[in-house]
Scaffold this motif. Structure first.
Motif, short mmCIF file in Angstrom:
data_model
loop_
_atom_site.label_atom_id
_atom_site.label_comp_id
_atom_site.label_asym_id
_atom_site.label_seq_id
_atom_site.Cartn_x
_atom_site.Cartn_y
_atom_site.Cartn_z
N ASP A 156 57.23 88.21 59.04
CA ASP A 156 57.58 87.73 57.69
C ASP A 156 58.93 87.02 57.70
OD1 ASP A 156 55.25 88.85 56.90
OD2 ASP A 156 56.12 90.40 55.62
N GLU A 157 59.16 86.23 58.76
CA GLU A 157 60.46 85.57 58.91
C GLU A 157 60.67 84.51 57.83
OE1 GLU A 157 60.32 84.18 62.99
OE2 GLU A 157 61.44 85.95 63.63
N ALA A 238 64.71 78.88 55.81
CA ALA A 238 63.89 77.67 55.65
C ALA A 238 63.36 77.20 57.00
CB ALA A 238 64.71 76.58 54.98
N ALA A 239 64.20 77.28 58.04
CA ALA A 239 63.77 76.86 59.36
C ALA A 239 62.66 77.77 59.89
CB ALA A 239 64.96 76.88 60.32
N HIS A 240 62.77 79.07 59.66
CA HIS A 240 61.71 79.99 60.08
C HIS A 240 60.39 79.64 59.41
CE1 HIS A 240 63.88 82.67 62.63
NE2 HIS A 240 64.66 83.17 61.69
N LEU A 241 60.44 79.40 58.11
CA LEU A 241 59.21 79.09 57.38
C LEU A 241 58.59 77.78 57.86
CD1 LEU A 241 60.33 80.12 53.77
CD2 LEU A 241 58.79 81.38 55.29
N ALA A 242 59.44 76.78 58.13
CA ALA A 242 58.93 75.51 58.63
C ALA A 242 58.34 75.67 60.03
CB ALA A 242 60.04 74.47 58.64
N ASP A 243 58.97 76.48 60.86
CA ASP A 243 58.42 76.75 62.21
C ASP A 243 57.04 77.38 62.10
OD1 ASP A 243 60.73 75.77 63.34
OD2 ASP A 243 61.60 77.74 63.79
N THR A 244 56.89 78.31 61.15
CA THR A 244 55.61 78.98 60.95
C THR A 244 54.54 77.97 60.55
OG1 THR A 244 56.73 81.02 60.29
CG2 THR A 244 54.43 80.80 59.67
N CYS A 245 54.89 77.06 59.65
CA CYS A 245 53.94 76.04 59.23
C CYS A 245 53.60 75.10 60.38
CB CYS A 245 54.54 75.22 58.07
SG CYS A 245 54.70 76.14 56.53
N ALA A 246 54.59 74.72 61.16
CA ALA A 246 54.35 73.80 62.27
C ALA A 246 53.41 74.41 63.30
CB ALA A 246 55.68 73.42 62.92
N ALA A 247 53.52 75.72 63.48
CA ALA A 247 52.66 76.40 64.46
C ALA A 247 51.19 76.32 64.08
CB ALA A 247 53.09 77.86 64.59
#
Length: 309
Positions: A156-157, A238-247
């Motif tokens: 849940d980052e 915000a970076a964690h959430l964007a990384d999750t989306c990119a994955a």
């Protein structure tokens, strides 16, 4: 690309349920026309103790607040946390709802209900950032992928509990002299009147993740004011959430959840998505629209993840 599912019968009456931990929302429609909406207290989740019974009580309370009774044979679609983690509880909830309302019932997890509403059953990436954080992505072949959503202690980052926890840690580090000064220290002190009481405050409600999440707005507000420590925490989230989306590997992202309602934070997430070459799109419908869709539509790409009865 998978075609958007054909519209279900417009003559049917549908009760859509968005069953959350804080609130339970219901929407009754018939023939494509909304008859009413109502909100009641939520439920801990199907995976919790007495999850089915408590969830049913929340739904029944919300339905009781509608201004009109349900038409006979009303189809019920429910988006509920824990429906996949606790399949026996999901089936029991179906039994309880059918006994009371006498119509077909479909249950899907709350994140996929939000996806169904946002994309109307079409492909795309759905980021839900509230107390927790999870991405569900549906590609053109109908394959469903989940990224993160591993809970407050393993994942849940970038979520609300993540923000709150890191904000409180930063406050305590500032107090100890282990970290830079921050206005979050005053906010943390105001929670209990004494920092020594914070560990008890986190655990006293029995839901520490939710308790930690209540401090997230303070972190966002301080970041918006320019507090350097809060800004750094917010940017990392915000970076964690964007990384999750990119994955998830799809170019289009729809963002939902409580954190998305904060314009300052939403702008930071949008910038982080842009850095990954991802495009944010507005949802076409809300989780209630998704719950209504699964109630009547059986050709969605995630049909196998819907429990019916």
């Amino acid at each position: 690309m998978t075609a958007r599912p054909a519209a279900a019968s417009t003559a049917a009456s549908v009760l859509a349920v968005d069953l959350g931990k804080t609130s339970c929302r219901v929407r009754l429609t018939q023939g494509g026309r909304m008859l009413g909406e109502a909100t009641a207290h939520g439920a801990p989740g199907l995976a919790e103790a007495d999850g089915a019974q408590l969830s049913f009580r929340a739904i029944a309370e919300a339905v009781g607040r509608l201004e009109q009774p349900l038409p006979t044979g009303t189809a019920v679609g429910i988006g509920a946390a824990g429906s996949e983690a606790a399949p026996a509880a999901a089936r029991r909830l179906i039994e309880l709802v059918r006994e009371r309302f006498d119509g077909p019932v479909a249950i899907i997890n709350d994140a996929l209900a939000a996806h169904a509403g946002a994309f109307e059953g079409a492909p795309g990436t759905m980021l839900i950032a509230g107390t927790g954080a999870v991405v569900f992505a549906v590609d053109g072949s109908g394959a469903v992928a989940q990224v993160d959503g591993w809970g407050p202690w393993l994942g849940d980052e970038g979520s609300g509990q993540w923000l709150g926890r890191h904000g409180l840690v930063a406050a305590l580090r500032a107090h100890d002299g282990r970290g830079p000064r921050t206005a979050l220290l005053a906010d943390a002190t105001a929670l209990t009147g004494a920092l020594a009481s914070l560990p008890h405050w986190v655990s006293e409600s029995g839901t520490p993740a939710r308790q930690l999440g209540t401090f997230a707005p303070a972190v966002i507000d301080r970041a918006a004011e320019g507090d350097a420590v809060a800004v750094e925490i917010l940017e990392r989230a915000a970076a964690h959430l964007a990384d999750t989306c990119a994955a998830a590997g799809l170019p289009t992202v729809c963002v939902a959840g409580g954190l998305a309602s904060h314009p300052f934070f939403a702008a930071r997430v949008r910038a982080a998505l842009d850095a990954h070459g991802l495009r944010e799109t507005a949802p076409k419908g809300d989780p209630l629209a998704g719950a209504a869709l699964i109630a009547l539509e059986r050709s969605l790409p995630y049909e196998e993840r819907i429990t019916r009865g």
